[in-house]
Design a protein around this motif. Structure first.
Motif, PDB file in Angstrom:
ATOM      1  N   LEU A 122     -25.118  20.086 -35.042  1.00  0.00           N
ATOM      2  CA  LEU A 122     -24.824  20.947 -33.890  1.00  0.00           C
ATOM      3  C   LEU A 122     -23.453  20.643 -33.265  1.00  0.00           C
ATOM      4  N   ARG A 123     -22.810  19.580 -33.677  1.00  0.00           N
ATOM      5  CA  ARG A 123     -21.445  19.297 -33.213  1.00  0.00           C
ATOM      6  C   ARG A 123     -20.447  20.294 -33.807  1.00  0.00           C
ATOM      7  N   VAL A 124     -20.808  20.904 -34.958  1.00  0.00           N
ATOM      8  CA  VAL A 124     -19.879  21.883 -35.546  1.00  0.00           C
ATOM      9  C   VAL A 124     -20.491  23.266 -35.774  1.00  0.00           C
ATOM     10  N   HIS A 125     -21.823  23.363 -35.742  1.00  0.00           N
ATOM     11  CA  HIS A 125     -22.440  24.677 -35.946  1.00  0.00           C
ATOM     12  C   HIS A 125     -23.129  25.161 -34.676  1.00  0.00           C
ATOM     13  N   ASP A 126     -23.135  26.490 -34.482  1.00  0.00           N
ATOM     14  CA  ASP A 126     -23.781  27.079 -33.318  1.00  0.00           C
ATOM     15  C   ASP A 126     -25.297  26.940 -33.427  1.00  0.00           C
ATOM     16  N   GLN A 127     -25.903  26.744 -32.269  1.00  0.00           N
ATOM     17  CA  GLN A 127     -27.343  26.541 -32.222  1.00  0.00           C
ATOM     18  C   GLN A 127     -28.126  27.735 -32.761  1.00  0.00           C
ATOM     19  N   ASP A 128     -27.685  28.947 -32.419  1.00  0.00           N
ATOM     20  CA  ASP A 128     -28.438  30.122 -32.879  1.00  0.00           C
ATOM     21  C   ASP A 128     -28.386  30.246 -34.404  1.00  0.00           C
ATOM     22  N   TYR A 129     -27.255  29.870 -34.989  1.00  0.00           N
ATOM     23  CA  TYR A 129     -27.125  29.894 -36.448  1.00  0.00           C
ATOM     24  C   TYR A 129     -28.036  28.842 -37.097  1.00  0.00           C
ATOM     25  N   VAL A 130     -28.046  27.650 -36.540  1.00  0.00           N
ATOM     26  CA  VAL A 130     -28.873  26.572 -37.078  1.00  0.00           C
ATOM     27  C   VAL A 130     -30.355  26.956 -36.990  1.00  0.00           C
ATOM     28  N   ARG A 131     -30.724  27.548 -35.849  1.00  0.00           N
ATOM     29  CA  ARG A 131     -32.122  27.959 -35.683  1.00  0.00           C
ATOM     30  C   ARG A 131     -32.493  29.053 -36.687  1.00  0.00           C
ATOM     31  N   PHE A 132     -31.547  29.964 -36.916  1.00  0.00           N
ATOM     32  CA  PHE A 132     -31.779  31.008 -37.919  1.00  0.00           C
ATOM     33  C   PHE A 132     -32.069  30.391 -39.292  1.00  0.00           C
ATOM     34  N   LEU A 133     -31.221  29.444 -39.713  1.00  0.00           N
ATOM     35  CA  LEU A 133     -31.421  28.824 -41.035  1.00  0.00           C
ATOM     36  C   LEU A 133     -32.769  28.114 -41.127  1.00  0.00           C
ATOM     37  N   GLU A 134     -33.156  27.511 -40.002  1.00  0.00           N
ATOM     38  CA  GLU A 134     -34.402  26.752 -39.995  1.00  0.00           C
ATOM     39  C   GLU A 134     -35.625  27.659 -40.138  1.00  0.00           C
ATOM     40  N   ARG A 158     -18.763  27.985 -38.234  1.00  0.00           N
ATOM     41  CA  ARG A 158     -19.611  27.656 -37.082  1.00  0.00           C
ATOM     42  C   ARG A 158     -20.924  28.413 -37.119  1.00  0.00           C
ATOM     43  N   ASP A 159     -20.846  29.676 -37.438  1.00  0.00           N
ATOM     44  CA  ASP A 159     -22.016  30.534 -37.290  1.00  0.00           C
ATOM     45  C   ASP A 159     -22.248  31.473 -38.469  1.00  0.00           C
ATOM     46  N   TYR A 160     -21.854  31.080 -39.635  1.00  0.00           N
ATOM     47  CA  TYR A 160     -22.274  31.869 -40.802  1.00  0.00           C
ATOM     48  C   TYR A 160     -22.290  31.040 -42.082  1.00  0.00           C
ATOM     49  N   CYS A 161     -23.146  31.499 -43.016  1.00  0.00           N
ATOM     50  CA  CYS A 161     -23.177  30.904 -44.345  1.00  0.00           C
ATOM     51  C   CYS A 161     -22.423  31.819 -45.300  1.00  0.00           C
ATOM     52  N   GLY A 162     -22.180  31.344 -46.500  1.00  0.00           N
ATOM     53  CA  GLY A 162     -21.480  32.150 -47.499  1.00  0.00           C
ATOM     54  C   GLY A 162     -20.912  31.259 -48.584  1.00  0.00           C
ATOM     55  N   GLY A 163     -20.576  31.870 -49.712  1.00  0.00           N
ATOM     56  CA  GLY A 163     -19.943  31.108 -50.789  1.00  0.00           C
ATOM     57  C   GLY A 163     -20.776  29.912 -51.214  1.00  0.00           C
ATOM     58  N   TYR A 164     -22.107  30.107 -51.273  1.00  0.00           N
ATOM     59  CA  TYR A 164     -23.072  29.073 -51.679  1.00  0.00           C
ATOM     60  C   TYR A 164     -23.234  27.981 -50.616  1.00  0.00           C
ATOM     61  N   CYS A 165     -22.628  28.144 -49.439  1.00  0.00           N
ATOM     62  CA  CYS A 165     -22.601  27.075 -48.426  1.00  0.00           C
ATOM     63  C   CYS A 165     -23.429  27.442 -47.188  1.00  0.00           C
ATOM     64  N   PHE A 166     -24.115  26.456 -46.622  1.00  0.00           N
ATOM     65  CA  PHE A 166     -24.927  26.664 -45.413  1.00  0.00           C
ATOM     66  C   PHE A 166     -24.428  25.817 -44.251  1.00  0.00           C
ATOM     67  N   PHE A 167     -24.378  24.519 -44.462  1.00  0.00           N
ATOM     68  CA  PHE A 167     -23.765  23.628 -43.467  1.00  0.00           C
ATOM     69  C   PHE A 167     -22.464  23.100 -44.042  1.00  0.00           C
ATOM     70  N   ASN A 168     -21.472  22.989 -43.200  1.00  0.00           N
ATOM     71  CA  ASN A 168     -20.167  22.520 -43.657  1.00  0.00           C
ATOM     72  C   ASN A 168     -20.152  20.992 -43.663  1.00  0.00           C
ATOM     73  N   ASN A 169     -20.578  20.444 -44.800  1.00  0.00           N
ATOM     74  CA  ASN A 169     -20.746  18.995 -44.914  1.00  0.00           C
ATOM     75  C   ASN A 169     -19.480  18.221 -44.558  1.00  0.00           C
ATOM     76  N   ALA A 170     -18.350  18.682 -45.072  1.00  0.00           N
ATOM     77  CA  ALA A 170     -17.081  17.972 -44.831  1.00  0.00           C
ATOM     78  C   ALA A 170     -16.713  18.017 -43.348  1.00  0.00           C
ATOM     79  N   ALA A 171     -16.922  19.178 -42.713  1.00  0.00           N
ATOM     80  CA  ALA A 171     -16.599  19.310 -41.293  1.00  0.00           C
ATOM     81  C   ALA A 171     -17.539  18.460 -40.441  1.00  0.00           C
ATOM     82  N   ILE A 172     -18.800  18.440 -40.817  1.00  0.00           N
ATOM     83  CA  ILE A 172     -19.778  17.623 -40.084  1.00  0.00           C
ATOM     84  C   ILE A 172     -19.383  16.146 -40.182  1.00  0.00           C
ATOM     85  N   ALA A 173     -18.955  15.732 -41.378  1.00  0.00           N
ATOM     86  CA  ALA A 173     -18.532  14.340 -41.575  1.00  0.00           C
ATOM     87  C   ALA A 173     -17.255  14.041 -40.783  1.00  0.00           C
TER      88      ALA A 173
END
Ligand code: OKP
Ligand code: ZN
Length: 371
Positions: free
Chosen positions: A60-72, A162-177
């Motif tokens: 949640l430090r890099v992704h929007d809460q509504d997006y994360v909740r959607f994925l969940e 922040r608030d979308y998936c695409g290109g086979y990606c859901f969470f931005n691992n590198a950005a989160i790190a």
């Protein structure tokens, strides 16, 4: 080099994506990570350890809460409609359409997706959070004093914004790190994206910030995915102005001397102003762009480097058009080591499944050879 790996990646196993007008088996599949892990072991690159769970907070430090909740919740909502096939969007909130978030999962899927190549499946949430944990555990080890760590992240992350998936990606691992490294007290972190495709998600996340420098070397979006971002004139905004660098290179290309490019790099940096490098660019051009990127990282005074490591720059990649050969990845690793920074590698793309292991292992081995 220490590798962080989790079997949870297997839970992302989509059936198909739309390629050239037909549904084809997903290029981004579990065998990619299997091959990379096998090569890491075969080549004796070092220990392989499991991640520890970090929960939702660092995501949640890099992704929007509504997006994360959607994925969940997306898969559950999807199955409640009586469906058991992969969830894929079928339209987009294009120009002049309303921006309000739809109430129905079908509409939400469209709202939160960049393309139709990123299927949400029964295991997507677990696989995506697992990959974030792999990256976060890597960041933690870096803070703990490791010089370099390989986070074997799958699904990949660099197209996820922040608030979308695409290109086979859901969470931005590198950005989160990268954000976790900042939160651990590092003042400046550089993210260098060497995947064939522009890291639009990472750029989006850090676009108005000066504490995380983002650089990407990729196929020119005038002809390559993701088409709508990744141009050389995207320099950052507000505080972040001057902290975003794109090095789009023409698709196609030959092989010639990257040493020449190395010598010219400093002098040529200015040329990257507003236009892509000319057509006919090749391995030498790629390494030239790398030199320009490394120069920027050094000037920035980064305290750590996160590499979005895509090896779809490989000449045999089925969906990309650069010409790097397997030995060129050794050189790539050696060049990255020249920065002398604590470095976290996060796996992104690479779809030539046979050679993917050796291509990745070569980058890591090349890096280690310049200990
Ligand atoms: C991911 B990474 C529609 C998608 C078209 C997407 C390429 C994603 C590349 N089926 N292709 O940067 O390696
Ligand atoms: Zn890619």
């Amino acid at each position: 080099m220490l590798t962080i790996y989790s079997d949870s990646h297997r839970l992302q196993n989509g059936r198909s994506e739309l390629i050239d007008g037909t549904l084809k088996p997903c290029f981004e599949n579990p065998s990619r990570a299997d091959m990379v892990l096998a090569a890491v072991r075969r080549r004796g690159l070092g220990d392989v350890v499991h991640p520890r769970s970090h929960g939702a907070a660092p995501i949640l430090r890099v992704h929007d809460q509504d997006y994360v909740r959607f994925l969940e919740t997306a898969w559950q909502c999807w199955t409640e409609l009586g469906r058991d096939c992969d969830a894929l969007p079928k339209m987009w909130q294009i120009r002049r359409l309303r921006e309000a978030i739809p109430e129905h999962v079908e509409g939400q899927l469209c709202y939160y997706s960049m393309d139709c190549g990123t299927p949400i499946t029964a295991g997507t949430w677990q696989a995506a959070t697992g990959a974030a944990d792999v990256a976060l555990s890597g960041a933690e080890r870096l803070i703990g004093g490791e010089r370099a760590v390989f986070a074997l992240t799958r699904p990949p992350g660099h197209h996820a914004a922040r608030d979308y998936c695409g290109g086979y990606c859901f969470f931005n691992n590198a950005a989160i790190a990268a954000q976790a490294l900042r939160d651990h007290g590092l003042r400046r972190v550089a993210v260098l994206d060497v995947d064939y495709h522009h890291g639009n998600g990472t750029q989006d996340i850090f676009y108005n910030r000066s504490d995380v420098l983002f650089l990407s070397i990729h196929g020119d979006p005038r002809t390559e995915y993701p088409f709508f971002l990744g141009f050389a004139d995207e320099k950052g905004e507000g505080e972040g102005l001057g902290y975003n660098f794109n090095f789009p290179l023409a698709a196609g290309s030959c092989v010639s001397t990257w040493f020449f490019a190395l010598d010219c790099a400093l002098e040529q940096i200015a040329r990257f102003g507003a236009e892509a490098l000319a057509a006919g660019s090749c391995v030498s051009t790629w390494f030239f762009a790398l030199d320009c990127a490394l120069e920027q990282i050094a000037r920035f005074g980064a305290e750590a480097l996160v590499v979005s490591l895509g090896v779809d720059t490989f000449r045999g990649d089925p969906i990309s058009r650069f010409q790097l050969d397997t030995p060129d990845f050794l050189t790539q690793g050696e060049r990255l080591a020249g920065l002398k920074l604590p470095t976290l590698f996060c796996l992104e793309g690479g779809y030539a499944v046979g050679p993917i292991g050796d291509n990745v292992a070569n980058v890591l081995a090349g890096f280690e050879s310049r200990g």
